[in-house]
Write an enzyme that holds these catalytic residues in place. Sequence first.
Site, PDB file in Angstrom:
ATOM      1  N   HIS A   1     -13.609  12.656   7.334  1.00 19.18           N
ATOM      2  CA  HIS A   1     -12.805  13.492   8.477  1.00 19.18           C
ATOM      3  C   HIS A   1     -13.648  14.434   9.325  1.00 19.18           C
ATOM      4  CE1 HIS A   1      -8.687  11.784   7.128  1.00 19.18           C
ATOM      5  NE2 HIS A   1      -9.314  12.192   6.012  1.00 19.18           N
TER       6      HIS A   1
ATOM      7  N   ASP B   1     -10.479   3.655   3.164  1.00 16.94           N
ATOM      8  CA  ASP B   1      -9.793   4.719   2.459  1.00 16.94           C
ATOM      9  C   ASP B   1      -8.502   5.035   2.892  1.00 16.94           C
ATOM     10  OD1 ASP B   1     -10.901   7.908   1.340  1.00 16.94           O
ATOM     11  OD2 ASP B   1      -8.751   7.624   2.713  1.00 16.94           O
TER      12      ASP B   1
ATOM     13  N   HIS C   1      -6.883   7.061   4.422  1.00 16.41           N
ATOM     14  CA  HIS C   1      -6.078   7.804   5.487  1.00 16.41           C
ATOM     15  C   HIS C   1      -7.857   8.006   6.895  1.00 16.41           C
ATOM     16  CE1 HIS C   1      -4.926  11.060   2.480  1.00 16.41           C
ATOM     17  NE2 HIS C   1      -3.935  11.178   3.546  1.00 16.41           N
TER      18      HIS C   1
ATOM     19  N   ASP D   1      -7.537   6.368  -2.535  1.00 17.82           N
ATOM     20  CA  ASP D   1      -6.553   6.214  -2.237  1.00 17.82           C
ATOM     21  C   ASP D   1      -5.228   5.483  -1.636  1.00 17.82           C
ATOM     22  OD1 ASP D   1      -7.907   6.582  -0.010  1.00 17.82           O
ATOM     23  OD2 ASP D   1      -7.214   8.932   0.226  1.00 17.82           O
TER      24      ASP D   1
END
Length: 310
Positions: free
Chosen positions: A126, A163, A165, A247
């Site tokens: 991120h 991932d 996200h 995740d």
Amino acid sequence: MATMVMFHPDCLEHLPGAGHPEAPERLHVVMRALWAPEFSALAWREAPAGTREQVLLVHEADYVDTVTAMVPRHGVAVLDGGDTVLSPRSLDAVMRCVGAACAGVDAVLAGEADNVFCATRPCGHHAEPDRAMGFCIFNQVAIAAMHALHAHGLARVAVIDFDVHHGNGTQAAAHGEPRLFFGSSHQSPLYPGTGAAHERGGSGNVVNVPLPPGCTSQAFRNSVSMRMLPALRAFAPELILVSAGFDAHRLDPLAQLALDDDDFGWITREVMAIAADLCGGRIVSVLEGGYSGEGLAGGCAAHVRALMGS
């Protein structure tokens, strides 16, 4: 040659505080999984510290200076709305993340390993060039990709991110760099709110595969097979990096996908098949998210098992 694991105990020294999901226990979970007898053939290597020069391949100097100056003597310093913080030894941890990813690139390109898994934290995908986001301080997978391009002179490098996200920071790094392909599968809607299918990068070098909450294993595999994998093959990378977040597991408390351990093994084998055809099998995988202990352990074990060819 074998699968190599990069690790350093400094990565346990990033301490964001009680109750924070990005806790040192995440790395303990991964290490316990990889110390199982079935993984005895792994080649372990101590991760070196990264360098400022490597970090500057992606991040702006003012941002790097700000992070360095903000490291506290005690407690935590907040970088990003409370989610991303620095503790007294966070910079040591983050620089080991950078060093592990870049050393992994060096190792596979030198023929010292078939592939590399970086068992490091905190996660990085991120982090944008000028700011921390979503638990991430420096973007080690993007830095490693730029290291491959600049230090080794590769013409095309790919990053695959599964991932849950979206890796907005890695997409930002790819936007103005046509030699870098970024492919991401991720839940949408979900933090950070980027990663729509129409986001294609500055040179059509970005492929986003947004997945709805509740997405099943079969839907995940179909979407990745139809959209991400053909684009990756067409790009013909000379090296593939993986942002390996776990995740998207059905047990994870921070998202709502319904993947299981076998799905992480499946996508790893699919990427490995493309790597075998196009770039001598060269893959460097970097740990990203995963906040269920059971889901993280099982998903990571399936991923590394596949990297080992098991």
